[in-house]
Scaffold this active site. Sequence first.
Site, PDB file in Angstrom:
ATOM      1  N   LEU A 213      16.364  33.074 -27.760  1.00 19.88           N
ATOM      2  CA  LEU A 213      16.539  31.749 -27.177  1.00 19.88           C
ATOM      3  C   LEU A 213      15.158  30.975 -27.528  1.00 19.88           C
ATOM      4  CD1 LEU A 213      17.469  32.711 -23.600  1.00 19.88           C
ATOM      5  CD2 LEU A 213      18.881  32.074 -25.396  1.00 19.88           C
ATOM      6  N   GLY A 214      14.188  31.391 -27.579  1.00 18.85           N
ATOM      7  CA  GLY A 214      13.021  30.603 -28.055  1.00 18.85           C
ATOM      8  C   GLY A 214      11.632  31.364 -28.304  1.00 18.85           C
TER       9      GLY A 214
ATOM     10  N   THR B 137       3.862  30.856 -29.371  1.00 18.70           N
ATOM     11  CA  THR B 137       2.502  31.683 -29.619  1.00 18.70           C
ATOM     12  C   THR B 137       2.553  32.927 -29.063  1.00 18.70           C
ATOM     13  OG1 THR B 137       1.397  29.612 -30.087  1.00 18.70           O
ATOM     14  CG2 THR B 137       0.005  31.558 -29.688  1.00 18.70           C
ATOM     15  N   GLY B 138       2.703  33.980 -29.593  1.00 17.45           N
ATOM     16  CA  GLY B 138       2.680  35.301 -29.052  1.00 17.45           C
ATOM     17  C   GLY B 138       3.829  35.663 -27.916  1.00 17.45           C
ATOM     18  N   VAL B 139       4.661  34.798 -27.917  1.00 13.62           N
ATOM     19  CA  VAL B 139       5.713  35.168 -26.841  1.00 13.62           C
ATOM     20  C   VAL B 139       7.138  34.751 -27.026  1.00 13.62           C
ATOM     21  CG1 VAL B 139       6.686  34.199 -24.471  1.00 13.62           C
ATOM     22  CG2 VAL B 139       4.124  34.459 -24.820  1.00 13.62           C
TER      23      VAL B 139
ATOM     24  N   VAL C 227      11.601  34.661 -26.188  1.00 11.37           N
ATOM     25  CA  VAL C 227      12.557  34.932 -25.232  1.00 11.37           C
ATOM     26  C   VAL C 227      13.727  35.092 -25.770  1.00 11.37           C
ATOM     27  CG1 VAL C 227      13.494  33.704 -23.148  1.00 11.37           C
ATOM     28  CG2 VAL C 227      11.315  33.158 -23.646  1.00 11.37           C
TER      29      VAL C 227
ATOM     30  N   LYS D 292      11.622  37.747 -21.323  1.00 10.43           N
ATOM     31  CA  LYS D 292      10.456  37.232 -21.968  1.00 10.43           C
ATOM     32  C   LYS D 292       9.442  38.311 -22.364  1.00 10.43           C
ATOM     33  CE  LYS D 292       7.004  33.706 -20.884  1.00 10.43           C
ATOM     34  NZ  LYS D 292       6.593  32.800 -19.812  1.00 10.43           N
TER      35      LYS D 292
ATOM     36  N   ASP E 118       1.706  23.136 -15.480  1.00 10.85           N
ATOM     37  CA  ASP E 118       2.286  23.042 -16.817  1.00 10.85           C
ATOM     38  C   ASP E 118       3.711  22.265 -16.782  1.00 10.85           C
ATOM     39  OD1 ASP E 118       1.760  22.654 -19.622  1.00 10.85           O
ATOM     40  OD2 ASP E 118       2.593  24.696 -20.104  1.00 10.85           O
TER      41      ASP E 118
END
Length: 390
Positions: A34-35, A38-40, A42, A61, A163
């Site tokens: 999905l997306g 940086t380091g993550v 999903v 995630k 955020d």
Amino acid sequence: MDTPRRKLRNLHLENVQNNSTPIQIPPSPMLKTLGHGTGVSVYRLDRSPKQGQIRSPWAVKRITQRTRATKDTLLNERIIREADILRKLNHPNIVGFRGVVKSPDGVETLALEMCNTSLGSILEERHDEDLGPLPAKNTFKMIMDIAHALDFLHTEARLLHGDLKSFNVLVKGEFEICKLCDFGVSLPLDEHGEINFQKNPGLQYVGTNLWSAPEIIDEVEIIDTKADIFSFGLIIYETLALVPPHTLELDAAFNSSNDVDLESRKQLNYSNCAGSNKSDLDDSLGVHVDERDFAVKSEAEDVVEDEEDEDDTKENDISDFSLTNLEQAYGTRPPLPVAFQLSDDYNCIVELFYLCTNALSEDRPAARTIWQCFENNAANVTASSDAAGE
């Protein structure tokens, strides 16, 4: 007497939130992407039917393999923190928590409610196709839903999101409902609805400079919920300008330059305008995206983790353009584009943008004031329409 339906629903939610049922998460390459940032990463998890009933997909995630190899625990700690927060947040306009799983190597995987796409992805597509501002009715719906989410967050959950931006607003269907996501850097509010950094040196605002309020950029000692409201105002700006705040001139420079290839231009797109609250300009306008959690890509795309890690390490290369004024613009109200002719339907939307982005926090409305005013406005419009039809 039969158990009330509401009680049954609450018991079900309690079971989900306590993660009483084990969740099986297959290896990343077997999931649809999905997306990632940086380091993550999903992924979409399509759950197998249970007792003949089709079950809705989830978004999962987790940190990437390369990040795990560095032994840096920060991002994993954020996922754990986000899970702890989401367990306690039960609101229709906040993405639903589904569970959290720890793998043998100690890495956490967070399972969440799946939404169609993000507001950021929708705006990016409109920008690329020159479709003009988001329709007023859709922006109106987004404002109402996210204002309700922020009201709950600020007054009941006692949290500052920290955020807010268009990619952290999820959209289901054709704006049937909008939901707020990504609480990994949220901060607790005290009994006065404030955060005193001097008294709590362990707390740090980790947002994105482009969307940050002036008090965040100025690093004041005490902030309150109005920092979120400023960022919310910039999301409203995005629905009108179709570019991240403060980047209109840069976007025009990219579009008018014959020397910049498509990939370089994409670095200025919504999905790439993220980063932590650092002074490093490249981080703030680079391709390294932590919170692009649900910016849905093509269903056919099934990228393995190594390829995503390779994308994470791309460097921003827009040094040919003058970015000197960009940092100076952080924490200010960006000018609206003059190219679009806005109808009267946008009047209240533009007015709210100006109110939310006032320089002084006390001059910005509370989230509850926003949804109540918009609700009253909708009621008045309906009443006027009904009267005109009689």
